[in-house]
Enzyme design. Structure first.
Site, PDB file in Angstrom:
ATOM      1  N   LYS A 213       0.841  -1.212   0.000  1.00 45.64           N
ATOM      2  CA  LYS A 213       0.000   0.000   0.000  1.00 45.64           C
ATOM      3  C   LYS A 213       0.869   1.254   0.000  1.00 45.64           C
ATOM      4  CE  LYS A 213      -1.758   1.653   4.016  1.00 45.64           C
ATOM      5  NZ  LYS A 213      -1.470   3.083   4.232  1.00 45.64           N
ATOM      6  N   ASN A 214       1.869   1.279   0.878  1.00 44.70           N
ATOM      7  CA  ASN A 214       2.652   2.513   1.024  1.00 44.70           C
ATOM      8  C   ASN A 214       3.606   2.750  -0.138  1.00 44.70           C
ATOM      9  OD1 ASN A 214       1.293   3.004   3.354  1.00 44.70           O
ATOM     10  ND2 ASN A 214       3.009   2.550   4.737  1.00 44.70           N
TER      11      ASN A 214
ATOM     12  N   CYS B  72      -4.776   8.582   9.773  1.00 42.69           N
ATOM     13  CA  CYS B  72      -4.888   7.954  11.091  1.00 42.69           C
ATOM     14  C   CYS B  72      -4.577   8.957  12.198  1.00 42.69           C
ATOM     15  CB  CYS B  72      -3.882   6.818  11.214  1.00 42.69           C
ATOM     16  SG  CYS B  72      -4.410   5.330  10.400  1.00 42.69           S
TER      17      CYS B  72
ATOM     18  N   ASP C 169       4.834   0.816  11.933  1.00 43.80           N
ATOM     19  CA  ASP C 169       3.546   0.215  11.567  1.00 43.80           C
ATOM     20  C   ASP C 169       3.386  -1.198  12.139  1.00 43.80           C
ATOM     21  OD1 ASP C 169       2.919   2.494  10.243  1.00 43.80           O
ATOM     22  OD2 ASP C 169       3.009   1.665   8.228  1.00 43.80           O
TER      23      ASP C 169
HETATM   24  C1  UD1 Z   1       4.474   6.912   6.187  1.00 41.69           C
HETATM   25  C2  UD1 Z   1       3.599   5.694   6.089  1.00 41.69           C
HETATM   26  C3  UD1 Z   1       3.154   5.229   7.455  1.00 41.69           C
HETATM   27  C4  UD1 Z   1       4.374   5.011   8.344  1.00 41.69           C
HETATM   28  C5  UD1 Z   1       5.275   6.232   8.346  1.00 41.69           C
HETATM   29  C6  UD1 Z   1       6.578   6.019   9.090  1.00 41.69           C
HETATM   30  C7  UD1 Z   1       2.565   5.989   3.923  1.00 41.69           C
HETATM   31  C8  UD1 Z   1       1.326   6.263   3.165  1.00 41.69           C
HETATM   32  N1  UD1 Z   1       2.452   6.024   5.258  1.00 41.69           N
HETATM   33  O1  UD1 Z   1       3.687   7.948   6.783  1.00 41.69           O
HETATM   34  O2  UD1 Z   1       2.421   4.024   7.308  1.00 41.69           O
HETATM   35  O3  UD1 Z   1       3.941   4.753   9.662  1.00 41.69           O
HETATM   36  O4  UD1 Z   1       5.605   6.606   6.997  1.00 41.69           O
HETATM   37  O5  UD1 Z   1       7.290   4.942   8.575  1.00 41.69           O
HETATM   38  O6  UD1 Z   1       3.604   5.724   3.369  1.00 41.69           O
HETATM   39  N2  UD1 Z   1       6.769  14.675  10.476  1.00 41.69           N
HETATM   40  C9  UD1 Z   1       6.941  16.006  10.770  1.00 41.69           C
HETATM   41  N3  UD1 Z   1       6.835  16.916   9.756  1.00 41.69           N
HETATM   42  C10 UD1 Z   1       6.581  16.545   8.466  1.00 41.69           C
HETATM   43  C11 UD1 Z   1       6.424  15.169   8.174  1.00 41.69           C
HETATM   44  C12 UD1 Z   1       6.519  14.252   9.213  1.00 41.69           C
HETATM   45  O7  UD1 Z   1       7.162  16.375  11.932  1.00 41.69           O
HETATM   46  O8  UD1 Z   1       6.502  17.414   7.597  1.00 41.69           O
HETATM   47  C13 UD1 Z   1       6.861  13.680  11.580  1.00 41.69           C
HETATM   48  C14 UD1 Z   1       5.532  12.959  11.795  1.00 41.69           C
HETATM   49  O9  UD1 Z   1       4.675  13.711  12.632  1.00 41.69           O
HETATM   50  C15 UD1 Z   1       5.988  11.675  12.438  1.00 41.69           C
HETATM   51  C16 UD1 Z   1       7.334  11.405  11.765  1.00 41.69           C
HETATM   52  O10 UD1 Z   1       7.754  12.653  11.207  1.00 41.69           O
HETATM   53  O11 UD1 Z   1       6.171  11.839  13.815  1.00 41.69           O
HETATM   54  C17 UD1 Z   1       7.271  10.364  10.660  1.00 41.69           C
HETATM   55  O12 UD1 Z   1       6.358  10.762   9.664  1.00 41.69           O
HETATM   56  P1  UD1 Z   1       6.502  10.340   8.139  1.00 41.69           P
HETATM   57  O13 UD1 Z   1       7.735   9.501   7.984  1.00 41.69           O
HETATM   58  O14 UD1 Z   1       6.383  11.562   7.312  1.00 41.69           O
HETATM   59  O15 UD1 Z   1       5.234   9.423   7.943  1.00 41.69           O
HETATM   60  P2  UD1 Z   1       4.198   9.449   6.744  1.00 41.69           P
HETATM   61  O16 UD1 Z   1       4.888   9.703   5.472  1.00 41.69           O
HETATM   62  O17 UD1 Z   1       3.035  10.277   7.138  1.00 41.69           O
END
Ligand code: UD1
Length: 415
Positions: free
Chosen positions: A22-23, A116, A302
């Site tokens: 999915k991701n 989520c 995850d």
């Molecule tokens: C993706 C995955 C999710 C997984 C996560 C971490 C998809 C669709 N989802 O989510 O299943 O759990 O990676 O492996 O691929 N953060 C910031 N600022 C930002 C972006 C992120 O502070 O601009 C923080 C988030 O709040 C979080 C951490 O960084 O605490 C990780 O987030 P991120 O790696 O961006 O996760 P997603 O891409 O949302």
């Protein structure tokens, strides 16, 4: 609303077919915005989140044809620069359209994302990175307006190796002038799968450790098969382990499941890797362990909730430290209701193993916590009724059928 009715205590055994990730599917679909030529994706899972992103792309002007397991995204007509608020609020990954639309149109308007409820999940790293490439950003009333006359390659250092920000910036950089260097980038297998697709589309991208360099290119048509879903595979292997059975996940990449396999071995589960499959066997006693989630190649956040479910029935004291999403602990209250002994202090859960869990009527709070509750129900005494399936459906294709094939007593009922 549908519910899962799960009778615990059945030993599971068998082989599991694993879907495409999915991701990896979500950013791969978004990458189709970078070219007018067709992008063909194979091994695309039939999941609600994939439907959401394809709907978003359709509303932006792309033509989407979906056959079982494959998707063709084409269309050289005009693109809209405004993403559909409904789909972006429903799923955070839709926010990835921001940079590609900006790079194609010079402007884009995208609502701030939903998804989520597992933490604050800001998008500051996405926005600061786009700014470094030359974008002007205006955030107001829950919407982000970005514009740029031209995007220029630059060096971006991420404060945290965010998966989404890395994907957003790599995609955008393929259409920026010159070379972009992203330091402290995420290198999750799903990010590298996007890089592989972008290379097939003609991008020049080098990955060295946590540094990703992207050179400007003209992107064209490509065909790409997605990597297997390590979260689905991990969840199913954990299901077999908690039900004290044995199972083989077929057509997976054992290296990508390495952090899980190591943790399972520490718990006392036998894990065998064989080319493109991983087999677990959990006939002996389970003992507690400590895990800490971290960006890849660390233990994936995850798989924290389903792994914690396993630890509730492993003897002794276990600890789970969460370093990626601060609010991953949504599974704790329903598992406690089932008899698990879990205490949370800040970002660490301490779990004292119990002999038995008890069936209850519970609700899935989000995708991975939902998976944790399914696993707990498989091991519990009695019959669990689990609601909130709209969350589980976002991430698991045919979960009920797959668990039935392993011998679980699980049914989906409309209530
Ligand atoms: C993706 C995955 C999710 C997984 C996560 C971490 C998809 C669709 N989802 O989510 O299943 O759990 O990676 O492996 O691929 N953060 C910031 N600022 C930002 C972006 C992120 O502070 O601009 C923080 C988030 O709040 C979080 C951490 O960084 O605490 C990780 O987030 P991120 O790696 O961006 O996760 P997603 O891409 O949302």
């Amino acid at each position: 609303m549908d519910a899962l009715i799960i009778e615990g205590g059945q030993r599971l055994s068998g082989r599991i077919a694993i879907e495409g990730a999915k991701n990896a599917a979500l950013p791969a679909c978004v990458a189709a915005l970078l070219t007018d030529e067709p992008i063909i994706l194979r091994r695309v899972p039939q999941l609600r989140d994939v439907s959401t992103i394809l709907y978003t792309l359709g509303a932006l002007g792309k033509r989407v044809v979906r056959n079982e397991g494959s998707v063709v995204i084409s269309g050289d007509g005009p693109l809209s620069g405004e993403a559909n608020p409904y789909s972006v609020r429903k799923m955070r990954a839709s926010f990835l359209v921001l940079g590609p639309l900006l790079a194609r149109l010079g402007r884009a308007r995208v609502p701030l994302p939903g998804g989520c409820a597992i933490g604050a999940r800001p998008v500051d790293l996405h926005l600061r990175g786009l700014e470094t490439l030359g974008a002007r950003i205006d955030e107001h009333d829950g919407v982000v307006d970005v514009s740029a006359d031209r995007l220029r390659g630059a060096r971006i250092e991420l404060a945290f190796p965010s998966v989404g920000a890395t994907e957003q910036l790599v995609m955008t950089a393929t259409l920026a002038e010159g070379v972009t260097e992203i330091a402290n980038a995420a290198v999750e297998p799903e990010v590298l799968d996007l890089v592989k697709l972008l290379r097939a589309m003609g991008a020049e991208i080098a990955v060295e450790g946590r540094t990703i360099r992207v050179a400007t290119s003209r992107l064209h048509a490509a065909e790409h098969t997605l990597i297997p879903d390590r979260m689905e595979a991990g969840t199913m292997l954990l299901a077999a382990a908690i039900a004290r059975g044995e199972a083989t996940a077929d057509d997976v990449d054992p290296d990508d499941l390495g952090p899980l396999s190591d943790a399972l071995r520490r718990v006392g589960v036998d894990v065998q890797e064989d080319g493109r499959s991983v087999t677990v066997s959990a006939s002996g006693p389970l003992r507690g362990t400590t895990i800490e989630t971290a960006p890849h190649p660390g233990f994936p956040t995850d798989l924290h909730p389903p792994f914690a479910a396993l630890l509730t029935v492993a003897s002794g004291t276990s600890r789970v430290a969460e370093t990626v999403f601060e609010s991953r602990f949504t599974y704790v209250d329903p598992l406690r209701a089932m008899g698990a002994q879990i205490a949370v202090d800040g970002r660490t859960a301490t779990i004292n193993g119990v002999d038995r869990l008890r069936a209850r009527t519970i609700e899935a709070p989000d995708i991975r916590a939902g998976a944790a509750l399914v696993l707990a129900a498989l091991a519990a005494d009695g019959t669990t009724t689990l609601g909130g399936l709209e969350h589980i459906d976002r991430g698991y294709e045919r979960l009920t059928e797959k668990l039935q094939l392993l011998g679980a007593k699980i049914e989906r009922q409309s209530t």
